[in-house]
Motif scaffolding. Sequence first.
Motif, PDB file in Angstrom:
ATOM      1  N   THR A  28       0.837  -1.191   0.000  1.00  0.00           N
ATOM      2  CA  THR A  28       0.000   0.000   0.000  1.00  0.00           C
ATOM      3  C   THR A  28       0.878   1.249   0.000  1.00  0.00           C
ATOM      4  OG1 THR A  28      -1.805  -1.115   1.158  1.00  0.00           O
ATOM      5  CG2 THR A  28      -1.778   1.290   1.234  1.00  0.00           C
ATOM      6  N   ALA A  29       0.671   2.086  -0.991  1.00  0.00           N
ATOM      7  CA  ALA A  29       1.401   3.349  -1.105  1.00  0.00           C
ATOM      8  C   ALA A  29       0.483   4.491  -0.704  1.00  0.00           C
ATOM      9  CB  ALA A  29       1.901   3.547  -2.530  1.00  0.00           C
ATOM     10  N   PHE A  30       1.109   5.629  -0.355  1.00  0.00           N
ATOM     11  CA  PHE A  30       0.327   6.786   0.080  1.00  0.00           C
ATOM     12  C   PHE A  30       0.837   8.046  -0.593  1.00  0.00           C
ATOM     13  CE2 PHE A  30      -0.468  10.477   2.784  1.00  0.00           C
ATOM     14  CZ  PHE A  30      -1.843  10.379   2.949  1.00  0.00           C
ATOM     15  N   ALA A  31      -0.129   8.891  -0.998  1.00  0.00           N
ATOM     16  CA  ALA A  31       0.192  10.215  -1.522  1.00  0.00           C
ATOM     17  C   ALA A  31      -0.977  11.137  -1.213  1.00  0.00           C
ATOM     18  CB  ALA A  31       0.449  10.165  -3.024  1.00  0.00           C
ATOM     19  N   GLU A  32      -0.711  12.423  -1.232  1.00  0.00           N
ATOM     20  CA  GLU A  32      -1.752  13.435  -1.080  1.00  0.00           C
ATOM     21  C   GLU A  32      -1.704  14.360  -2.286  1.00  0.00           C
ATOM     22  OE1 GLU A  32      -2.128  14.096   3.702  1.00  0.00           O
ATOM     23  OE2 GLU A  32      -0.407  15.000   2.682  1.00  0.00           O
ATOM     24  N   GLN A  48      12.368  10.926   5.790  1.00  0.00           N
ATOM     25  CA  GLN A  48      11.249  11.801   6.107  1.00  0.00           C
ATOM     26  C   GLN A  48       9.986  11.369   5.364  1.00  0.00           C
ATOM     27  OE1 GLN A  48      11.427  14.101   8.586  1.00  0.00           O
ATOM     28  NE2 GLN A  48      13.413  13.120   8.896  1.00  0.00           N
ATOM     29  N   SER A  49       9.046  12.267   5.162  1.00  0.00           N
ATOM     30  CA  SER A  49       7.783  11.952   4.500  1.00  0.00           C
ATOM     31  C   SER A  49       7.273  13.195   3.784  1.00  0.00           C
ATOM     32  CB  SER A  49       6.740  11.481   5.517  1.00  0.00           C
ATOM     33  OG  SER A  49       6.284  12.582   6.305  1.00  0.00           O
ATOM     34  N   GLY A  50       6.108  13.055   3.168  1.00  0.00           N
ATOM     35  CA  GLY A  50       5.509  14.186   2.483  1.00  0.00           C
ATOM     36  C   GLY A  50       5.178  15.349   3.391  1.00  0.00           C
ATOM     37  N   ALA A  51       5.214  15.141   4.707  1.00  0.00           N
ATOM     38  CA  ALA A  51       4.968  16.235   5.649  1.00  0.00           C
ATOM     39  C   ALA A  51       5.959  17.380   5.464  1.00  0.00           C
ATOM     40  CB  ALA A  51       5.042  15.729   7.091  1.00  0.00           C
ATOM     41  N   ALA A  67      -0.318  19.840  -6.582  1.00  0.00           N
ATOM     42  CA  ALA A  67       0.815  19.255  -5.884  1.00  0.00           C
ATOM     43  C   ALA A  67       0.464  17.834  -5.462  1.00  0.00           C
ATOM     44  CB  ALA A  67       1.175  20.087  -4.660  1.00  0.00           C
ATOM     45  N   VAL A  68       1.225  16.872  -5.950  1.00  0.00           N
ATOM     46  CA  VAL A  68       1.080  15.470  -5.555  1.00  0.00           C
ATOM     47  C   VAL A  68       2.293  15.126  -4.693  1.00  0.00           C
ATOM     48  CG1 VAL A  68       0.907  13.084  -6.339  1.00  0.00           C
ATOM     49  CG2 VAL A  68      -0.228  14.912  -7.626  1.00  0.00           C
ATOM     50  N   VAL A  69       2.045  14.869  -3.424  1.00  0.00           N
ATOM     51  CA  VAL A  69       3.106  14.702  -2.432  1.00  0.00           C
ATOM     52  C   VAL A  69       3.160  13.243  -2.011  1.00  0.00           C
ATOM     53  CG1 VAL A  69       3.977  15.479  -0.202  1.00  0.00           C
ATOM     54  CG2 VAL A  69       2.653  17.054  -1.634  1.00  0.00           C
ATOM     55  N   VAL A  70       4.273  12.589  -2.262  1.00  0.00           N
ATOM     56  CA  VAL A  70       4.383  11.155  -1.989  1.00  0.00           C
ATOM     57  C   VAL A  70       5.091  10.892  -0.667  1.00  0.00           C
ATOM     58  CG1 VAL A  70       4.393  10.518  -4.428  1.00  0.00           C
ATOM     59  CG2 VAL A  70       6.568  10.956  -3.274  1.00  0.00           C
ATOM     60  N   ASP A  71       4.756   9.751  -0.077  1.00  0.00           N
ATOM     61  CA  ASP A  71       5.578   9.111   0.953  1.00  0.00           C
ATOM     62  C   ASP A  71       6.276   7.948   0.266  1.00  0.00           C
ATOM     63  OD1 ASP A  71       4.528  10.827   2.843  1.00  0.00           O
ATOM     64  OD2 ASP A  71       3.299   9.320   3.847  1.00  0.00           O
ATOM     65  N   LEU A  72       7.594   7.983   0.171  1.00  0.00           N
ATOM     66  CA  LEU A  72       8.325   6.886  -0.444  1.00  0.00           C
ATOM     67  C   LEU A  72       8.103   5.593   0.335  1.00  0.00           C
ATOM     68  CD1 LEU A  72      11.682   8.738  -1.208  1.00  0.00           C
ATOM     69  CD2 LEU A  72       9.941   8.056  -2.887  1.00  0.00           C
ATOM     70  N   GLY A  76       6.580   7.549   6.175  1.00  0.00           N
ATOM     71  CA  GLY A  76       5.254   8.093   6.401  1.00  0.00           C
ATOM     72  C   GLY A  76       4.202   7.011   6.424  1.00  0.00           C
ATOM     73  N   ARG A  77       3.227   7.125   5.522  1.00  0.00           N
ATOM     74  CA  ARG A  77       2.118   6.177   5.493  1.00  0.00           C
ATOM     75  C   ARG A  77       2.204   5.169   4.349  1.00  0.00           C
ATOM     76  NH1 ARG A  77      -2.869  10.324   6.470  1.00  0.00           N
ATOM     77  NH2 ARG A  77      -1.344  11.878   5.810  1.00  0.00           N
ATOM     78  N   SER A  78       3.339   5.113   3.645  1.00  0.00           N
ATOM     79  CA  SER A  78       3.550   4.081   2.628  1.00  0.00           C
ATOM     80  C   SER A  78       4.218   2.864   3.265  1.00  0.00           C
ATOM     81  CB  SER A  78       4.434   4.590   1.485  1.00  0.00           C
ATOM     82  OG  SER A  78       3.745   5.497   0.665  1.00  0.00           O
ATOM     83  N   GLU A  79       3.684   1.700   2.965  1.00  0.00           N
ATOM     84  CA  GLU A  79       4.247   0.478   3.525  1.00  0.00           C
ATOM     85  C   GLU A  79       5.631   0.202   2.941  1.00  0.00           C
ATOM     86  OE1 GLU A  79       0.043  -1.921   4.262  1.00  0.00           O
ATOM     87  OE2 GLU A  79       1.385  -2.558   2.638  1.00  0.00           O
ATOM     88  N   MET A  80       6.463  -0.473   3.735  1.00  0.00           N
ATOM     89  CA  MET A  80       7.788  -0.855   3.274  1.00  0.00           C
ATOM     90  C   MET A  80       7.667  -1.969   2.241  1.00  0.00           C
ATOM     91  SD  MET A  80      11.084  -1.870   5.625  1.00  0.00           S
ATOM     92  CE  MET A  80      10.864  -0.383   6.614  1.00  0.00           C
ATOM     93  N   LEU A  81       8.562  -1.977   1.282  1.00  0.00           N
ATOM     94  CA  LEU A  81       8.581  -3.038   0.291  1.00  0.00           C
ATOM     95  C   LEU A  81       8.988  -4.357   0.949  1.00  0.00           C
ATOM     96  CD1 LEU A  81      10.325  -1.135  -2.648  1.00  0.00           C
ATOM     97  CD2 LEU A  81       7.876  -1.444  -2.236  1.00  0.00           C
ATOM     98  N   ASP A  82       8.660  -5.453   0.292  1.00  0.00           N
ATOM     99  CA  ASP A  82       8.950  -6.770   0.865  1.00  0.00           C
ATOM    100  C   ASP A  82      10.438  -6.962   1.140  1.00  0.00           C
ATOM    101  OD1 ASP A  82       6.292  -7.480   0.828  1.00  0.00           O
ATOM    102  OD2 ASP A  82       6.410  -8.550  -1.083  1.00  0.00           O
ATOM    103  N   ALA A  83      11.288  -6.343   0.313  1.00  0.00           N
ATOM    104  CA  ALA A  83      12.739  -6.498   0.474  1.00  0.00           C
ATOM    105  C   ALA A  83      13.293  -5.687   1.635  1.00  0.00           C
ATOM    106  CB  ALA A  83      13.450  -6.108  -0.818  1.00  0.00           C
ATOM    107  N   GLY A  84      12.465  -4.851   2.274  1.00  0.00           N
ATOM    108  CA  GLY A  84      12.916  -4.053   3.408  1.00  0.00           C
ATOM    109  C   GLY A  84      13.403  -2.680   2.981  1.00  0.00           C
ATOM    110  N   PRO A  85      14.150  -1.981   3.862  1.00  0.00           N
ATOM    111  CA  PRO A  85      14.626  -0.632   3.538  1.00  0.00           C
ATOM    112  C   PRO A  85      15.413  -0.604   2.235  1.00  0.00           C
ATOM    113  CG  PRO A  85      14.957  -1.091   5.868  1.00  0.00           C
ATOM    114  CD  PRO A  85      14.530  -2.386   5.231  1.00  0.00           C
ATOM    115  N   VAL A  86      15.255   0.464   1.495  1.00  0.00           N
ATOM    116  CA  VAL A  86      15.834   0.601   0.157  1.00  0.00           C
ATOM    117  C   VAL A  86      17.208   1.263   0.236  1.00  0.00           C
ATOM    118  CG1 VAL A  86      15.551   1.753  -2.081  1.00  0.00           C
ATOM    119  CG2 VAL A  86      13.575   0.691  -0.942  1.00  0.00           C
ATOM    120  N   THR A  87      18.179   0.676  -0.465  1.00  0.00           N
ATOM    121  CA  THR A  87      19.518   1.271  -0.526  1.00  0.00           C
ATOM    122  C   THR A  87      19.909   1.602  -1.972  1.00  0.00           C
ATOM    123  OG1 THR A  87      20.513  -0.949  -0.599  1.00  0.00           O
ATOM    124  CG2 THR A  87      20.353   0.119   1.567  1.00  0.00           C
ATOM    125  N   ASP A  88      18.957   1.573  -2.884  1.00  0.00           N
ATOM    126  CA  ASP A  88      19.190   1.911  -4.288  1.00  0.00           C
ATOM    127  C   ASP A  88      18.177   2.975  -4.675  1.00  0.00           C
ATOM    128  OD1 ASP A  88      19.426   2.110  -7.025  1.00  0.00           O
ATOM    129  OD2 ASP A  88      19.131  -0.033  -7.432  1.00  0.00           O
TER     130      ASP A  88
END
Length: 284
Positions: A28-32, A48-51, A67-72, A76-88
């Motif tokens: 689940t991804a989140f944007a405003e 950080q987040s879209g805040a 303005a479309v503001v994302v949480d990567l 914020g309110r976007s779930e983490m990917l299955d692989a965990g924290p992103v380093t790329d």
Amino acid sequence: MTSTAIDPVPAPAPVSGTAHYFPLWGRTAFAESYGEGEPVLCVHSAGQSGAQWRTVVGGLAARGYRAVVVDLPGHGRSEMLDAGPVTDLGVYAQWCVEVIDHFGLADPYVVGCSIGGKIALDIGTRVPERLAGIVALAADARNDGQNEAGLNRALQDTVSPSRSDRTYYGTLAACGAAVPGGRAEIIARMHRREDPQVSTSDLIGWARHDLRDRLARITCPCRVVVGADDFWMDPDSAERTAAAIPGGGFTVLEGIGHYPMEELDDFAAALDGWLRPGSPPALT
């Protein structure tokens, strides 16, 4: 426990937005989104987040932007990917391209700060023909100021209670000399909410990511912006990055640090001037 008093800070203009939860890459991804008109995808900094765009979206909406503001992912309110924290950071860039697809944004501008600025540049190397323009804040093609090995070691203590304090005091130090104390205090308090494993992974990605050989692919208008008081950035490296982009522009903000969209009183006005010719003059 006694709270520290905060000097009054000018409140942003009120604006109504729409929250969007949507599926992307199996999570689940989140944007405003705020306003109507030319779309601007806003990307936050490490951990950080879209805040971070809270004081900007009203001004953008008033100037005829959407303005479309994302949480990567993992922020914020976007779930983490299955692989965990992103380093790329390329993963984030492709994810943002698919956010553009999800919302059907036609000829959007992309603006980001720090890792978000480098992500904006990366997006520009992938789909330049689909973008109206880019503003990359606190970013360059190859950041030589961060040591990847040291950042990997830092992952070992990311759950330490002191990590929150380091984020808080580090953010205060990262704000520019022209930023009022009350504003810097609010920025620092907001930033200490970050997940330290996610933010350190982001910085590892920042240290690794090298766009120097791809900058010539950015054929849409692009401006690289740095704060004169930004100790995270080498202004010469940012200027070289801008010079390697066809028609790239470069701006230094006196008295501003690493977070221009949070530090400037009316960042929306400055951004409008960088994005659209004929708008009120931007800071130079």
